[in-house]
Design an enzyme around this catalytic site. Sequence first.
Site, mmCIF file in Angstrom:
data_model
loop_
_atom_site.group_PDB
_atom_site.id
_atom_site.type_symbol
_atom_site.label_atom_id
_atom_site.label_comp_id
_atom_site.label_asym_id
_atom_site.label_seq_id
_atom_site.Cartn_x
_atom_site.Cartn_y
_atom_site.Cartn_z
ATOM 1 N N ASP A 253 -10.643 3.835 -1.203
ATOM 2 C CA ASP A 253 -11.262 2.813 -0.344
ATOM 3 C C ASP A 253 -12.780 2.773 -0.507
ATOM 4 O O ASP A 253 -13.437 3.805 -0.563
ATOM 5 C CB ASP A 253 -10.942 3.100 1.125
ATOM 6 C CG ASP A 253 -9.475 2.877 1.436
ATOM 7 O OD1 ASP A 253 -8.670 2.740 0.485
ATOM 8 O OD2 ASP A 253 -9.139 2.843 2.631
ATOM 9 N N GLY B 26 -5.135 3.567 -7.861
ATOM 10 C CA GLY B 26 -5.354 3.876 -9.275
ATOM 11 C C GLY B 26 -4.460 4.972 -9.822
ATOM 12 O O GLY B 26 -4.591 5.365 -10.989
ATOM 13 N N ASP C 82 0.824 -1.211 0.000
ATOM 14 C CA ASP C 82 0.000 0.000 0.000
ATOM 15 C C ASP C 82 0.864 1.269 0.000
ATOM 16 O O ASP C 82 1.690 1.460 0.886
ATOM 17 C CB ASP C 82 -0.876 -0.066 1.259
ATOM 18 C CG ASP C 82 -2.039 0.890 1.222
ATOM 19 O OD1 ASP C 82 -1.998 1.845 0.426
ATOM 20 O OD2 ASP C 82 -2.989 0.676 1.987
#
Length: 666
Positions: free
Chosen positions: A465, A444, A402
């Site tokens: 999210d 993205g 992440d």
Amino acid sequence: MKKFYPVVFLFFLTAVTLRSQSISLDKLDLSSMECGWGTPEADKSVEGNPLSIAGKKYEHGIGTHAVSTYLLNINGKGKRLVAEVGLDDEANNKGSVEFYVLGDKKVLWQSGIMKKGNEAKKIDISIAGIKKLGLLVTDAGDGIDYDHADWCDPVIELTENIHAAALINKIVNVPYILTPAESAKPKINGAGVFGVRPGHPFLYTIAATGERPMSFSAENLPDGLILNNNTGIITGKISREGDYVVTLIAKNNLGKAERKFIIKAGDKICLTPPMGWNSWNCWATSVDASKVEAAADAMVKTGLINHGWTYINIDDCWSIKPDSKDSLTMGTPRDKNGMINSNKKFPGMKALTGYVHSKGLKIGIYSSPGPLTCAGYTACYQHEYKDAEQFANWGFDYLKYDWCSYGNIAKDNSLPELEKPYMLMREALNKVDRDIVYSLCQYGMGDVWKWGSEVGGNLWRTTGDISDSWSSMAGIGFNQAGHEKYAGPGHWNDPDMLVVGLVGWGPELHPTRLTPDEQYTHISLWCLLSAPLLIGCDLNRIDKFTLSLLSNDEVIAVDQDPLGRQAERIYNKDGKQIWVKELTDGSKAVGLFYTGENSKSPSGYFMWNGKKRKSKIILTADELGISGKFKVRDIWRQKYLGVFINKFEALVPYHGVVLIKVSKAG
Ligand code: GLA
């Protein structure tokens, strides 16, 4: 007698507050107000701050988030509506909203697009004669990011007293199960193809429903693999590359099932989208090892494992939190060799992965290319090789990586800078002797779908999210159109995890705020999109309806189809959409969706009479590239609907779907 006075006084007070002629909307029950993210708050912003529009503070009002709807029963007793509205100052520059007031389906007032810093707009309008009053905040057409919207000092004046509770328009959504009951006879489910790298540990559990005890066998299992006949768990290592066509067999007292299963030993893994559970949408920062073990237990106990659900993924918060004051998460981030430590909530990673593997399941971990994860825990920056080694030593099978604090390391948002940390971890993962599914999470940025596969990702998040609201789920799902050319076996677009069942970003959980129809849309759309399916709820408290959503083998088969095509949107007009996904057997899975929203008619956001609307959607053979007759099967109900000539019509519920499989007849 003494007690009598307070009782009368209380009664009087209640009567005054609840039966007055002007009602402040912030005093009403807000549970029926729809809110695209978070929960609507009285006298606070949606994030719990004082209400504030362009610097002006308000003591009273409602903080909500687009898309937000609130329907009130005025029953012709209204006089005026007064309020001040705008984007809350806590939003950033991305936020933009539009407020509407609707009376009996007609627009009475419209704000125009409002952004951060725009002064509040005043509403002061007649609502005389209106029966149903609708308050709407849309995303102004650009998605719901940072759409924190405030209705400040909102008051309705009434011609006569109405009990405040009578104004609330409660919509009762009764779950309905479409998935047929499971047969007691053996049936083998799950993907028909599986990728593994030669020499790496192999773990695959034959997913089979049916009465237990059940015995398993396999024909033509490649050398190096062993099947446990009682559990159906296949382990071992394949040393040589190749495609191995195996026959899996499951038997119980009622019969026998057989199925072809192709093992592809080569350089590709994740040949179908990963299916499993992830801790974030339910436990978030409150996750610990016992919750992860409990999820693995539940995956087996609920029978979900028999439908192909495999991964148990730990999200953020398992490592040391450098600035923590909590004895459970503080500590030394790495040992003297630079190997990353887990925190006290995860006292034994190796034991944990061993436990999950012993159930025939796989296990995932989470980190970031930056120094810290999104929640501020130690991450991989400058320790990528050691961390990949540690993840492999611990026995992990999946890594979600992440972006978060890497934002402070990257020089800019250029493509090479976006790709760099993901390529580095790819190299590190290539060095370990384990198959680790590599999941890129960077929301993205830089159109990751165009390069996620090149940097070696097996999946990549295409969005921010998800949360459990229609506007979040549908906003993400229906915006995946155009990404289909980037997905395929081994590399998938990831529109984020599932928000069905008890979710809540823990420790407190609540039932998903998606209606049953919205949940059918969610699962159907994610399967059409060949999306990774990661359940985000507490599996130990899963209800029958949620279980039925997650255990329909024909629906799951759409997602797990070995061809790996992602659906394409072929129709999008007036709140109706058609998505088509090509399947290996030459047939097509088709989703007919009635989203209802239509920029030309804001009234489409409301269920005015409290009842489900339905809309007719027509699918033509031409649109499908099929001429003449075609067979249609209802996938959720697992029933043939018949042979149709040239067109098929379905009545689709509001925010719902009809999911069918279409093949040429005759
Ligand atoms: C980001 C991700 C989420 C979750 C959290 C954890 O927000 O997008 O899916 O992993 O971080 O902190």
